[in-house]
Design an enzyme around this catalytic site. Structure first.
Site, PDB file in Angstrom:
ATOM      1  N   MET A   3       0.840  -1.204   0.000  1.00  6.16           N
ATOM      2  CA  MET A   3       0.000   0.000   0.000  1.00  6.16           C
ATOM      3  C   MET A   3       0.873   1.252   0.000  1.00  6.16           C
ATOM      4  O   MET A   3       1.630   1.446  -0.914  1.00  6.16           O
ATOM      5  CB  MET A   3      -0.957  -0.037   1.179  1.00  6.16           C
ATOM      6  N   CYS A   4       0.826   2.069   0.982  1.00  6.83           N
ATOM      7  CA  CYS A   4       1.479   3.372   1.107  1.00  6.83           C
ATOM      8  C   CYS A   4       0.445   4.472   0.825  1.00  6.83           C
ATOM      9  O   CYS A   4      -0.466   4.280   0.034  1.00  6.83           O
ATOM     10  CB  CYS A   4       2.646   3.615   0.160  1.00  6.83           C
ATOM     11  N   GLY A   5       0.626   5.566   1.513  1.00  3.13           N
ATOM     12  CA  GLY A   5      -0.253   6.719   1.314  1.00  3.13           C
ATOM     13  C   GLY A   5       0.558   7.915   0.877  1.00  3.13           C
ATOM     14  O   GLY A   5       1.699   8.098   1.308  1.00  3.13           O
TER      15      GLY A   5
END
Lengths: 298, 229
Positions: free
Chosen positions: A1-3
């Site tokens: 993921m990661c934002g």
């Protein structure tokens, strides 16, 4: 993921609130990346001055006499402001390259996070709210900024593996995704004289763009080239001294939402990162198209 | 009208309240305020109720819906109405990627644009998009109908089975084994009904659409097609 979160301000009256707005956006993206967090913030430049942001695991010891020691090595007066594990060194612009080179000798245990007239990068392992608090990001002002919350896939959870990555003066890049050909691209870039601090795939993307810019490409062209030369999944957000850019790979499975008003251009991995921005209810909100470069410059 | 403040009361309370509505209920009209892009809003409903979400939603809004009508007064994040079984989901704004994915029944209406992979692996759901759809839409779509009033992106209907695709605008490219097909009277009738139920009957006429479907050359394995799988 990661934002990913990003803000490019058009309205100067919002500049004192940039850090606070980015902090709120970053913390909302905690679910997407609780491993580590980082932020690049571009401030109004001070005439004739540039900044080197450095990090050390042993900050108290390493930073105590750093301004004097590095100043002596490069023959300039340096001002140091320390924030937790990071310190911002302000020095004459024409001594920036010399300082960046000399710090390896003067403080081998300190690591350079960013260098430039406007950029400051703060990044650490830990929850976004803790990272933001340690560096008091909420009280920073600036013209534009990019933040990242990391869920590591391609390299270890370390300070140096956190985003943003900066591989050129006033440049930075954050990434959601993973690259599959980063080793071969890294080899090619090393042969071309680029240097690397980590085994991380995102650092390769950052260096790829920095190299293109060094060769004379415009920001848009350099970002366009990632679509042909980098293999893998990516949504990149890139910061430069004057601008802010976004590009997604042709498959575009890594999410991205943008919002624009008369006051700002905002980026979020998800819409919820932007819900507290002023005027969001009437903003133009859209999803950036795959394999399409977007950038804003002042 | 029952009002639920998502910010004040939280997601678990919302979904368990809506799940408690089984069979016949007097509480048939609900509105959800302060959605603020939250995930999994009004997921797994199984009662003939009307739910209006006042704002934009995040991932997986109205997933697995049965019987209920869910209307989003904003845009929807990825995976809206994923695996819907029946009922109706209406998005007033845009929908992000894989809207209506794997849906087995019901109707999904998107009044703005849908992005990539709209209706991927749809298995009986009907989807009406008033705007455009992104690349790889209706990939491996098995049954149901997709109606697009605008344009379609690259690789429409790649590896398509028996879903029917109707596009009024341009198609950037067709995916493997997807071809344009003749529009017969029964298709015009089907389209007229879908446009009406999809709140688009004033916007487009059935005669303006082209029909796309499977050439049926890939879905039964044939060694000569090995390079196309």
């Amino acid at each position: 993921m990661c934002g990913i979160v990003g803000l490019f301000l058009k309205d100067a009256s919002l500049e004192p609130k940039l850090g606070a707005m980015l902090t709120d956006m970053l913390i909302t993206m905690t679910d997407r990346g609780p491993d580590s967090a980082g932020i690049a913030i571009y401030t109004r430049p001070e005439k004739g001055k540039a900044k080197l942001t450095v990090q050390s695991a042993n900050a108290a010891e390493d930073f105590k006499t750093l301004a004097a020691d590095l100043g002596k090595a490069i023959g300039a007066t340096i001002n140091l402001v320390s924030k937790d594990t990071h310190a911002v060194l302000t020095l004459p612009t024409d001594r920036l390259d010399a300082a960046r080179a000399a710090i390896r000798e003067v403080r081998p245990t300190a690591r350079v996070m960013s260098a430039g007239e406007e950029i400051e990068i703060y990044k650490e392992v830990g929850l976004p709210k803790d990272v933001a608090r340690r560096f008091d990001v909420a009280h920073m002002s600036g013209t534009h900024g990019i933040g990242h919350t990391r869920m590591a896939t391609e390299s270890a959870v370390t300070t140096m593996g956190a985003h943003p990555f900066s591989t050129g003066s006033d440049q930075c890049l954050v990434h959601n995704g993973s690259l599959s050909n980063h080793n071969s691209v890294r080899r090619t870039l090393k042969d071309a004289g680029m240097t690397f601090e980590t085994e991380n795939d995102t650092e390769v993307a950052a260096a790829f763009i920095s190299h293109k810019l060094q060769e004379g490409s415009k920001l848009g062209e350099a970002m366009e080239a990632t679509l042909t030369d980098l293999d893998g999944f990516f949504t990149f957000v890139v910061g430069t001294k004057n601008g802010f850019g976004v590009v997604r790979d042709p498959i575009a499975c890594k999410p991205a939402v943008m919002a624009e008003t008369d006051q700002y251009v905002a980026f979020g991995s998800e819409y919820r990162a932007m819900v507290n921005l002023p005027g969001i209810d009437t903003a133009r909100v859209w999803e950036p198209e795959p394999a399409t470069v977007y950038f804003w410059e002042r | 009208m029952q009002t639920f403040d998502l910010e004040a009361q939280g997601l678990r309370a919302l979904n368990s309240t809506l799940h408690a509505l089984k069979g016949q209920t007097n509480e048939t009209a609900w509105e959800i305020i302060n959605p603020k892009g939250s995930h999994a809003i009004a997921v797994g409903l199984d009662a003939p109720v009307d739910v209006t979400v006042r704002g934009s939603t995040g991932y997986y809004c109205a997933g697995m819906n049965k019987q209920a009508t869910v209307r989003v007064k904003g845009s929807a994040g990825p995976g809206v109405a994923e695996n819907m079984m029946s009922g109706t989901v209406i998005i007033d704004g845009d929908a992000s990627q894989y809207a209506g994915a794997t849906g087995r029944g019901g109707l999904l209406v998107i009044k703005g644009n849908a992005s990539s992979r709209c209706g991927i692996s749809m298995k009986g759901i009907d989807i009406v998009v008033h705007g455009n759809i992104g690349h790889m839409s209706a990939f491996m779509a098995q049954s149901g109908s997709m109606v697009v009033l605008g344009d379609a992106g690259e690789a429409l209907g790649d590896s398509l089975y028996e879903a029917k695709l109707f596009v009024r605008g341009s198609v950037k490219s067709l995916g493997a084994d997807c071809i344009e097909k003749e529009m017969r009277p029964e298709h015009l009738e089907l389209l007229a009904d879908l446009l009406k139920r999809g709140e688009a009957d004033g916007k487009a006429k059935p005669e303006e659409f082209k029909r796309y479907g499977s050439a049926r050359k890939l879905y039964t394995f044939n060694i000569d097609n090995a390079s196309s799988y």
